[in-house]
Scaffold this active site. Structure first.
Site, short mmCIF file in Angstrom:
data_model
loop_
_atom_site.label_atom_id
_atom_site.label_comp_id
_atom_site.label_asym_id
_atom_site.label_seq_id
_atom_site.Cartn_x
_atom_site.Cartn_y
_atom_site.Cartn_z
N ILE A 15 -8.43 -9.10 -11.35
CA ILE A 15 -9.02 -8.59 -12.36
C ILE A 15 -10.25 -8.03 -12.23
O ILE A 15 -11.25 -8.85 -11.47
CB ILE A 15 -9.11 -9.74 -13.68
CG1 ILE A 15 -7.78 -10.35 -14.12
CG2 ILE A 15 -9.77 -9.23 -14.74
CD1 ILE A 15 -6.80 -9.53 -14.91
N LEU A 16 -10.68 -7.04 -12.47
CA LEU A 16 -12.09 -6.39 -12.22
C LEU A 16 -13.07 -6.85 -13.08
O LEU A 16 -12.69 -7.02 -14.25
CB LEU A 16 -11.90 -5.07 -12.41
CG LEU A 16 -11.92 -4.19 -11.15
CD1 LEU A 16 -12.10 -2.64 -11.40
CD2 LEU A 16 -12.27 -4.54 -9.73
N MET A 64 -4.19 -7.01 -7.05
CA MET A 64 -3.61 -8.16 -7.83
C MET A 64 -5.01 -9.03 -8.40
O MET A 64 -4.88 -10.33 -8.20
CB MET A 64 -2.82 -8.98 -6.96
CG MET A 64 -1.53 -8.22 -6.78
SD MET A 64 -0.52 -7.94 -8.16
CE MET A 64 1.10 -8.23 -7.51
N GLY A 76 0.88 -1.28 0.07
CA GLY A 76 -0.05 -0.01 0.26
C GLY A 76 0.69 1.37 0.01
O GLY A 76 0.22 2.18 0.44
N ASN A 84 1.66 3.06 -2.81
CA ASN A 84 0.70 4.09 -3.45
C ASN A 84 -0.35 4.59 -2.81
O ASN A 84 -0.83 5.79 -2.85
CB ASN A 84 0.33 3.29 -4.65
CG ASN A 84 1.58 2.84 -5.71
OD1 ASN A 84 2.23 4.16 -6.21
ND2 ASN A 84 2.02 1.94 -6.13
N ASN A 91 -5.50 2.78 -12.88
CA ASN A 91 -4.34 1.72 -12.46
C ASN A 91 -3.19 2.34 -12.59
O ASN A 91 -2.80 3.06 -13.51
CB ASN A 91 -4.43 0.56 -13.29
CG ASN A 91 -3.52 -0.68 -12.95
OD1 ASN A 91 -3.42 -1.00 -11.58
ND2 ASN A 91 -2.99 -1.17 -13.88
N HIS A 110 0.93 1.03 -13.34
CA HIS A 110 1.62 -0.10 -13.87
C HIS A 110 3.00 0.32 -13.75
O HIS A 110 3.33 1.35 -14.14
CB HIS A 110 1.20 -0.47 -15.16
CG HIS A 110 1.96 -1.60 -15.75
ND1 HIS A 110 1.49 -2.92 -15.24
CD2 HIS A 110 2.97 -1.79 -16.56
CE1 HIS A 110 2.49 -3.96 -15.79
NE2 HIS A 110 3.22 -3.25 -16.52
#
Ligand code: GRF
Length: 222
Positions: A94-95, A92, A14, A16, A109, A111
């Site tokens: 997928i929505l 981690m 966490g 970010n 997001n 990356h």
């Protein structure tokens, strides 16, 4: 300026999330984090949320073994909290397509590479930096983008590059890229909250321009 309502989805440390919390608390982003949601029970990000008085919950395979029910719960919470922006900060999982459709251009997001390099299926965490080192590219970086149905394929909001050094290891590179992430993610959230991100097809136009260097968003987060 009215404040937007954010949900941050996390799976790990966490840092970010912390970068966004810090800039909101400093009054640099007109937003409030309504909820931090983790798909891992032991994610330290949940503790970070608690320390800042932000509500946090675990929605994962232990309390919702059925994927459909898990997604339903997630969607319900986002709806109940009237969320304007969903941030995937090291999430981690997928929505589900329905959520992506419903929150089109309202999910971002971060990356840890310069998309479209070293992204997509299987490129997450340290795999990204290992691939960068194995390929021998001289530059890598971080990207903030809107989320669409593909893996890391949505419109790019912000990018910043960093040089790959000959003596770099996966760890040293990950650390330098993470510093960029902590700068880019809050800046993207600020631009979104101020209504300055205009999506035109694949392109994101930033109203009023911006300068990454002048934000003062580069800070050291542990
Ligand atoms: C970051 O490298 C991010 O780009 C990736 O996962 C990591 C999350 O780090 N998606 P943290 O949990 O924010 O510290």
């Amino acid at each position: 300026m009215s404040k937007i309502r954010i949900a941050v989805l996390v799976s790990g440390g966490g840092t970010n999330l912390q970068a966004v919390i810090d800039q909101i608390e400093r009054g640099n982003i007109p937003a409030v984090i309504e909820m931090v949601i983790s798909n891992r029970k032991d994610a330290y990000a949940l503790e970070r949320a608690r320390r800042h008085g932000i509500e946090s919950i675990y929605i994962g395979s232990k309390n919702f073994p059925n994927l459909k029910e898990r997604n339903y719960r997630l969607e319900k919470i986002l709806e109940e909290r009237k969320i304007d922006l969903i941030i995937l900060a090291g999430y981690m999982q997928i929505l589900e397509g329905h959520i992506i459709e419903k929150y089109r251009n309202r999910i971002i997001n971060i990356h840890p590479s310069l998309i479209p390099s070293f992204c997509g299926q299987g490129f997450y965490g340290e795999y990204v930096h290992r691939a960068v080192l194995e390929y021998g590219v001289k530059l890598t970086g971080a990207t903030v983008h809107f989320v669409d149905e593909g893996a890391d394929t949505g419109p790019v909001i912000l990018q910043k590059a960093v040089e790959v050094q000959e003596e770099d290891t996966v760890e040293s590179l990950a650390k330098r890229v993470l510093t960029l992430e902590h700068e880019l993610l809050p800046l993207a959230v600020k631009l979104f909250a101020e209504g300055r991100l205009m999506v035109e097809g694949r392109k994101v136009r930033i109203k009023g321009g911006y300068s990454i260097g002048e934000t003062g968003f580069n800070q050291c987060i542990r």
